[in-house]
Design an enzyme around this catalytic site. Sequence first.
Site, PDB file in Angstrom:
ATOM      1  N   ASN A 285      46.463 -10.935  19.960  1.00 21.00           N
ATOM      2  CA  ASN A 285      47.559 -11.704  20.558  1.00 21.00           C
ATOM      3  C   ASN A 285      47.796 -12.898  19.656  1.00 21.00           C
ATOM      4  O   ASN A 285      47.064 -13.884  19.698  1.00 21.00           O
ATOM      5  CB  ASN A 285      47.155 -12.140  21.970  1.00 21.00           C
TER       6      ASN A 285
ATOM      7  N   LYS B 201      44.341 -14.793  19.466  1.00 22.95           N
ATOM      8  CA  LYS B 201      43.271 -14.381  20.380  1.00 22.95           C
ATOM      9  C   LYS B 201      42.998 -12.912  20.104  1.00 22.95           C
ATOM     10  O   LYS B 201      43.937 -12.149  19.825  1.00 22.95           O
ATOM     11  CB  LYS B 201      43.722 -14.528  21.839  1.00 22.95           C
TER      12      LYS B 201
ATOM     13  N   ARG C 130      50.050  -7.635  21.146  1.00 24.53           N
ATOM     14  CA  ARG C 130      50.953  -8.145  22.167  1.00 24.53           C
ATOM     15  C   ARG C 130      52.207  -8.668  21.479  1.00 24.53           C
ATOM     16  O   ARG C 130      52.126  -9.474  20.558  1.00 24.53           O
ATOM     17  CB  ARG C 130      50.289  -9.273  22.952  1.00 24.53           C
TER      18      ARG C 130
ATOM     19  N   HIS D 280      55.869 -11.317  30.880  1.00 23.91           N
ATOM     20  CA  HIS D 280      54.578 -11.070  31.548  1.00 23.91           C
ATOM     21  C   HIS D 280      54.519  -9.636  32.092  1.00 23.91           C
ATOM     22  O   HIS D 280      53.774  -9.356  33.036  1.00 23.91           O
ATOM     23  CB  HIS D 280      54.367 -12.019  32.757  1.00 23.91           C
TER      24      HIS D 280
ATOM     25  N   HIS E 247      52.451 -14.062  39.235  1.00 20.97           N
ATOM     26  CA  HIS E 247      51.635 -14.373  38.056  1.00 20.97           C
ATOM     27  C   HIS E 247      51.752 -15.878  37.838  1.00 20.97           C
ATOM     28  O   HIS E 247      52.798 -16.384  37.392  1.00 20.97           O
ATOM     29  CB  HIS E 247      52.148 -13.588  36.846  1.00 20.97           C
TER      30      HIS E 247
ATOM     31  N   ARG F 270      57.249 -25.977  31.854  1.00 24.50           N
ATOM     32  CA  ARG F 270      58.655 -25.525  31.871  1.00 24.50           C
ATOM     33  C   ARG F 270      59.294 -25.757  33.236  1.00 24.50           C
ATOM     34  O   ARG F 270      58.642 -25.579  34.269  1.00 24.50           O
ATOM     35  CB  ARG F 270      58.744 -24.030  31.552  1.00 24.50           C
TER      36      ARG F 270
ATOM     37  N   ARG G 205      44.443 -27.792  37.903  1.00 24.41           N
ATOM     38  CA  ARG G 205      43.213 -28.408  38.440  1.00 24.41           C
ATOM     39  C   ARG G 205      43.375 -29.916  38.548  1.00 24.41           C
ATOM     40  O   ARG G 205      42.996 -30.534  39.539  1.00 24.41           O
ATOM     41  CB  ARG G 205      42.004 -28.091  37.537  1.00 24.41           C
TER      42      ARG G 205
ATOM     43  N   VAL H 182      46.021 -19.861  37.841  1.00 24.62           N
ATOM     44  CA  VAL H 182      46.230 -20.556  39.107  1.00 24.62           C
ATOM     45  C   VAL H 182      46.142 -19.567  40.273  1.00 24.62           C
ATOM     46  O   VAL H 182      45.457 -19.816  41.271  1.00 24.62           O
ATOM     47  CB  VAL H 182      47.604 -21.269  39.126  1.00 24.62           C
TER      48      VAL H 182
ATOM     49  N   GLU I 224      44.612 -16.775  40.604  1.00 29.17           N
ATOM     50  CA  GLU I 224      43.279 -16.226  40.869  1.00 29.17           C
ATOM     51  C   GLU I 224      42.318 -17.284  41.398  1.00 29.17           C
ATOM     52  O   GLU I 224      41.361 -16.956  42.112  1.00 29.17           O
ATOM     53  CB  GLU I 224      42.694 -15.626  39.585  1.00 29.17           C
ATOM     54  N   ASN I 225      42.574 -18.557  41.031  1.00 29.47           N
ATOM     55  CA  ASN I 225      41.558 -19.587  41.295  1.00 29.47           C
ATOM     56  C   ASN I 225      41.918 -20.659  42.315  1.00 29.47           C
ATOM     57  O   ASN I 225      41.015 -21.323  42.825  1.00 29.47           O
ATOM     58  CB  ASN I 225      41.207 -20.295  39.980  1.00 29.47           C
TER      59      ASN I 225
ATOM     60  N   GLU J 191      45.450  -8.150  30.850  1.00 32.53           N
ATOM     61  CA  GLU J 191      46.474  -7.670  29.917  1.00 32.53           C
ATOM     62  C   GLU J 191      45.835  -6.956  28.726  1.00 32.53           C
ATOM     63  O   GLU J 191      46.387  -5.988  28.217  1.00 32.53           O
ATOM     64  CB  GLU J 191      47.332  -8.848  29.447  1.00 32.53           C
TER      65      GLU J 191
HETATM   66  P1  ADP Z   1      47.972 -18.571  30.258  1.00 35.60           P
HETATM   67  O1  ADP Z   1      49.336 -18.566  30.875  1.00 35.60           O
HETATM   68  O2  ADP Z   1      47.830 -19.546  29.136  1.00 35.60           O
HETATM   69  O3  ADP Z   1      47.384 -17.210  29.987  1.00 35.60           O
HETATM   70  P2  ADP Z   1      46.045 -18.741  32.426  1.00 35.60           P
HETATM   71  O4  ADP Z   1      46.474 -17.556  33.192  1.00 35.60           O
HETATM   72  O5  ADP Z   1      44.700 -18.715  31.777  1.00 35.60           O
HETATM   73  O6  ADP Z   1      47.093 -19.237  31.376  1.00 35.60           O
HETATM   74  O7  ADP Z   1      46.110 -20.000  33.408  1.00 35.60           O
HETATM   75  C1  ADP Z   1      45.812 -21.271  32.921  1.00 35.60           C
HETATM   76  C2  ADP Z   1      45.978 -22.255  34.030  1.00 35.60           C
HETATM   77  O8  ADP Z   1      45.201 -21.868  35.174  1.00 35.60           O
HETATM   78  C3  ADP Z   1      45.438 -23.622  33.648  1.00 35.60           C
HETATM   79  O9  ADP Z   1      46.444 -24.419  33.109  1.00 35.60           O
HETATM   80  C4  ADP Z   1      45.003 -24.195  34.968  1.00 35.60           C
HETATM   81  O10 ADP Z   1      46.048 -25.003  35.449  1.00 35.60           O
HETATM   82  C5  ADP Z   1      44.879 -23.028  35.911  1.00 35.60           C
HETATM   83  N1  ADP Z   1      43.549 -22.919  36.501  1.00 35.60           N
HETATM   84  C6  ADP Z   1      42.433 -22.380  35.981  1.00 35.60           C
HETATM   85  N2  ADP Z   1      41.402 -22.500  36.848  1.00 35.60           N
HETATM   86  C7  ADP Z   1      41.889 -23.129  37.943  1.00 35.60           C
HETATM   87  C8  ADP Z   1      41.336 -23.559  39.192  1.00 35.60           C
HETATM   88  N3  ADP Z   1      40.049 -23.351  39.489  1.00 35.60           N
HETATM   89  N4  ADP Z   1      42.156 -24.176  40.069  1.00 35.60           N
HETATM   90  C9  ADP Z   1      43.445 -24.395  39.780  1.00 35.60           C
HETATM   91  N5  ADP Z   1      44.034 -24.017  38.646  1.00 35.60           N
HETATM   92  C10 ADP Z   1      43.266 -23.393  37.728  1.00 35.60           C
END
Ligand code: ADP
Length: 402
Positions: A8, A15, A89, A178, A204, A237, A280, A327, A329-330, A380
């Site tokens: 990627n 990456k 990618r 995406h 997503h 954005r 976060r 975001v 997932e977490n 992905e």
């Molecule tokens: P990308 O779009 O670069 O692939 P990711 O899918 O890895 O990004 O998401 C990155 C974002 O996920 C980070 O900017 C962060 O805001 C968010 N993130 C990661 N862990 C957490 C968490 N535990 N709680 C809230 N947001 C999180």
Amino acid sequence: MGTVLVVNSGSSSIKYELLDPASGQVHATGLVERIGEPASHLRHTHDGKTVELDDPVADHGAGLRRAIDLFGEHGPALSDAGVVGVGHRVVQGGERIVEATLIDDAVLATIEALSPLAPLHNPANATGIRVARELFPDLPHVAVCDTAFFHDLPMPARTYAIDREVAAEHQIRRYGFHGTSHAYVADRSAVLLGRDDLKLIVLHLGNGCSVSAVVAGRPVETSMGLTPLEGLVMGTRTGDIDPAVVFHLAREAGLGIDEIDNLLNRRSGLKGLSGHNDMREVTRLAGSGDENARLALDVYTHRIRKYVGAYAATMGGLDAVAFTAGVGENSALVREESLTGLGFLGIDLDPVANRADASGERIISRADSPATVLVVPTNEELSIARQTRRVAESTRQPNLSS
Ligand code: ADP
């Protein structure tokens, strides 16, 4: 054994991941970042061990070469890894690259020719491909495009209401991005729920954010358009905005077109509203009473709710909502606030399941919720690896160790 190297290549980073598409086992991952800057950084992980290096890396060629050296120095040896192909990618595939495609000179030229539609991404993707083809001339290289899943969006969903001739001349349509993630999550959701007729919304939510409506595995709507700027509020954005804001800024503030591009793509969204693009930090500040962070979070989740309602209407119903990416997932808080008040759509989130300290694929709605809410970690790389192997097998080229 048959592994795939997934690459990627971004504007200042590369990456990579070496994985087995059949089992999903990851043999190595790595990252070369800040390419071209004095403080380039490399990270390579194999067998649970991570090496980090701060070596200057002049360009993408040097970066990929260095990454390949890291395989030699820290394992696994690529010559013994049974690599059957390299998956790349690619962000914008336009009207011509609509499925995983074996890369030859003509395909590479197409990717480069699409650069006006994705100026931040396609030139970097093409550079990565050119360098990787030089380094692995005997392997099949395959392009997997972010736009591919959405290529056949229904006409009303893909068409902007502007002059038809202007749109045709300048390839202006809603492409969607995406796509590899949306396709993967839609597929996993159908498997997890044991249904292939789902009316599903995929959210997503990463640094970039997008939402899709998927009926029986086929996308019928998505929030990103000509570029990844449209739709949800993102890390930096704006997402949706009245296009007249651009004219206003040009006329009243005297901003040039590149300045406005930079403002909407890099200085807006969560960052523009709160000063931080990392969710976060935004949620932490909102929790401690920071009003700008609170508003940023409210604007972010309000936009998501608006799209969930709109997409349920587009599909004429709703069976499931799946959250994915950093975001999605977490952040239990973002999931909860995004779905607040949507009981009328049959969404009944289980607060305990939502907040549980869990990872992996899981259901977070109550057992009797008419619409199921899921968390499905995206992958992905695995999706690109599987598509690459399928194309590679059909070309029957020799692998690296043969
Ligand atoms: P990308 O779009 O670069 O692939 P990711 O899918 O890895 O990004 O998401 C990155 C974002 O996920 C980070 O900017 C962060 O805001 C968010 N993130 C990661 N862990 C957490 C968490 N535990 N709680 C809230 N947001 C999180």
